[in-house]
Enzyme design. Structure first.
Site, mmCIF file in Angstrom:
data_model
loop_
_atom_site.group_PDB
_atom_site.id
_atom_site.type_symbol
_atom_site.label_atom_id
_atom_site.label_comp_id
_atom_site.label_asym_id
_atom_site.label_seq_id
_atom_site.Cartn_x
_atom_site.Cartn_y
_atom_site.Cartn_z
ATOM 1 N N CYS A 102 23.951 72.791 -39.133
ATOM 2 C CA CYS A 102 24.835 71.743 -39.656
ATOM 3 C C CYS A 102 25.856 72.290 -40.646
ATOM 4 O O CYS A 102 26.718 71.549 -41.119
ATOM 5 C CB CYS A 102 23.998 70.640 -40.300
ATOM 6 S SG CYS A 102 22.814 69.951 -39.143
ATOM 7 N N GLY A 139 18.448 60.255 -29.705
ATOM 8 C CA GLY A 139 18.978 60.126 -31.051
ATOM 9 C C GLY A 139 18.574 61.229 -32.003
ATOM 10 O O GLY A 139 19.313 61.584 -32.904
ATOM 11 N N ARG A 210 14.253 49.681 -40.187
ATOM 12 C CA ARG A 210 13.047 50.287 -39.619
ATOM 13 C C ARG A 210 12.605 51.537 -40.401
ATOM 14 O O ARG A 210 13.425 52.369 -40.771
ATOM 15 C CB ARG A 210 13.320 50.648 -38.155
ATOM 16 C CG ARG A 210 12.152 51.145 -37.355
ATOM 17 C CD ARG A 210 12.444 50.954 -35.864
ATOM 18 N NE ARG A 210 13.804 51.376 -35.519
ATOM 19 C CZ ARG A 210 14.131 52.619 -35.155
ATOM 20 N NH1 ARG A 210 13.212 53.552 -35.073
ATOM 21 N NH2 ARG A 210 15.380 52.920 -34.849
ATOM 22 N N CYS A 221 19.153 57.410 -43.002
ATOM 23 C CA CYS A 221 19.350 58.607 -42.184
ATOM 24 C C CYS A 221 20.800 58.625 -41.717
ATOM 25 O O CYS A 221 21.381 57.585 -41.430
ATOM 26 C CB CYS A 221 18.468 58.593 -40.938
ATOM 27 S SG CYS A 221 16.721 58.357 -41.257
#
Ligand code: ZN
Lengths: 401, 135
Positions: A102, A139, A210, A221
């Site tokens: 990343c 995902g 969730r 997130c």
């Protein structure tokens, strides 16, 4: 471990010394990016072209002045840089493709910086690009099951949940304090035309989303995204020649994490690299006006504010709750763009999108989210994946206008 | 699902003594600098020496932190509890906790090693890993 940086010099003299020491200083001449989001219909070439054209337009230079290109991505095929650049007539020059998890974008930018610093070229392009809609089927970023931690069930949110739980135990940080990071992030992103999300979220909405890995809920997130961001970097000479509003890179530090199976050898990698950057710039954390840091999860923002010395160790949650990291709050404006949480995270593009936000802030062009009196900026781009070390790559840069 | 095969998550990290019913985890110990690492290494990351030997690690440790995983990769069955467990050798392991309910979890709790399935590979293979349970 808190970064203790003595304020070596007053800011003005620090900047003066920085300039004097930098006979081969490096400046950002221009930046540009696409909006981040889900755009499966757009090719990486298309995304890259939009970002590069915007950066060249912003720099106000002829594209033929670009002498080298560094292209960061994680999941795009080999030769992606050449593939994107050929149809812009940016051919014949050295093209270096970079994968560093990343932090691929930050690494590409730092390589461009290093080439200019070493006088291998005068003007270089750094591009970060990713299309996770096209590259990933699900995902969650898949981890390599040959990595023992991943084979035992580690997933990225859990890595941060483990850190969060320990922080709660040691410092009394609360789930609400972590969740408030997202509330601030969404609120900032509403004013960033390039951000994925443009809707506010309430604390209750963040907490009630969730549960992914306690205490991290879905809205704490980052989201996978597609997009590209580009920057044109140049020598001081090039900066004088082509632009009236250059942003100087006064420090660029980078490192990787150390093996962390032995308790005695544990370290805070971001704190170590930040220390190097502050030393190189002759600037301390108290001088930072705006910061873009790598908040893939809400928890990460709390932890990294501490690692970067923006607050004392253990105080990240309370500082967040007190609004100290808000735009024009008491301390440092953190992730005015919305950060990874709300701008979205097209892995390779993130590091350069962070840079773009800081350049806009330093030039006073961040309409709706502008930090007052914005003179010094800090960028922190981080990439993980090899779990036995804390981070694959950590890039920390300090910019001034 | 009918399990036909059982496979260790990694064959080189376990030691099954003939005389005991409890297995051990294996680390490597450097002949030169005595550093212990897990998972075991064939050369020493601490001092670069080539000679290491396998050592059985303590079967007991304490929980440094834990996380309840509710969304995970294919093959794993959420929820499960991940944890860092500290061993007396100065090693911090990433592992799972078992035999404890969520509301009984606490940092600092004493735990011991057990072998249990951690995931499925395909339709019929169960992958066995190391977990820790409260003493
Ligand atoms: Zn050794």
């Amino acid at each position: 471990m808190m970064v203790m940086i003595p304020r070596l010099l007053a800011l003005n003299s620090a900047l003066y010394n920085g300039r004097k020491a930098m006979s081969h200083g490096v400046a950002v001449l221009g930046v540009g990016m696409t909006r981040f989001g889900k755009m499966p219909e757009r090719t990486p070439e298309d995304l890259g072209h939009e970002a590069i054209r915007a950066a060249i337009r912003d720099a106000g230079i002829d594209r033929r002045k670009i002498q080298a290109a560094f292209v960061g991505s994680v999941y795009l095929p080999f030769g992606i840089g050449q593939r994107i650049l050929k149809d812009l007539g940016l051919t014949g020059i050295p093209v270096i493709n970079v994968e560093n998890s990343c932090a691929s974008g930050g690494t590409a930018m730092r390589e461009a910086y290093a080439w200019i610093k070493a006088e291998l070229c005068d003007v270089a392009l750094a591009l970060g690009v990713e299309s996770l809609s096209r590259s990933l089927s699900s995902g969650m970023i898949p981890l390599d099951l040959d990595d023992l931690a991943a084979a035992m069930g580690l997933v990225m949110p859990a890595a941060y949940a483990l850190a969060a739980r320990r922080h709660m135990e040691e410092y009394g940080t609360t789930p609400e304090q972590f969740a408030l990071v997202t509330v601030k992030s969404r609120s900032n992103a509403c004013h960033n035309p390039y951000a994925y999300f443009h809707q506010e979220l309430s604390l209750n909405e963040v907490l009630a989303s969730r549960m992914i890995a306690d205490p991290i809920t879905k809205y704490q997130c980052t989201v996978n995204a597609d997009g590209a961001a580009a920057a044109i970097l140049g020598s001081e000479k090039a900066a004088r020649q082509y632009t009236a509003r250059p942003v100087s890179i006064v420090a660029s530090a980078m490192g990787s994490g150390k093996l962390r199976d032995r308790i005695c050898a544990l370290e805070d990698t971001a704190a170590r690299i930040a220390h190097e950057a502050y030393e190189a710039a002759g600037i301390g954390p108290e001088d930072i006006d705006v910061c873009e840091l790598h908040d893939a999860f809400s928890v990460a923002q709390v932890l990294y504010c501490e690692s970067l010395g923006l607050c004392p160790k253990g105080e990240g949650g309370r500082y967040t709750q007190a609004g100290h990291f808000d735009i024009n709050g008491e301390k440092v404006a953190v992730n005015t763009s919305g950060g990874l949480l709300s701008r979205g995270h097209p892995l390779g593009a993130t590091g350069i999108a962070q840079l773009a936000e800081l350049v806009w802030q330093l030039r006073g062009e961040a309409a709706g989210r502008q930090v007052d009196q914005c003179k010094v900026a800090l960028q922190h781009n981080s990439g993980g994946g090899v779990f036995d070390i804390q981070t694959n790559a950590c890039v920390i840069q300090i910019l001034t206008h | 699902m009918e399990v036909k095969k059982r496979q260790l998550v990694r064959p080189d990290i376990f030691f099954f003594p003939e005389s005991a019913d409890s297995p051990y985890l294996l680390g490597s110990s450097c002949q030169a600098c005595k550093s212990v690492h897990f998972p075991p290494k064939n050369s020493c990351p601490s001092c670069f020496a080539m000679e290491t030997e396998r050592v059985a690690l303590s079967r007991r440790g304490t929980v440094y932190s834990y996380a309840i995983v509710r969304q995970t990769q294919p093959g794993f069955q959420a929820p499960y509890i991940l944890a860092y467990v500290d061993l007396p050798e100065g090693i911090r392991l990433l592992t799972q906790l078992t035999g404890v309910s969520e509301n009984k979890l606490s940092i600092g709790m004493d735990v011991e090693l057990v072998l249990e399935p951690v995931r499925h590979d395909g339709d019929d293979t169960e992958i066995i890993g190391f977990k820790f349970r409260p003493l």
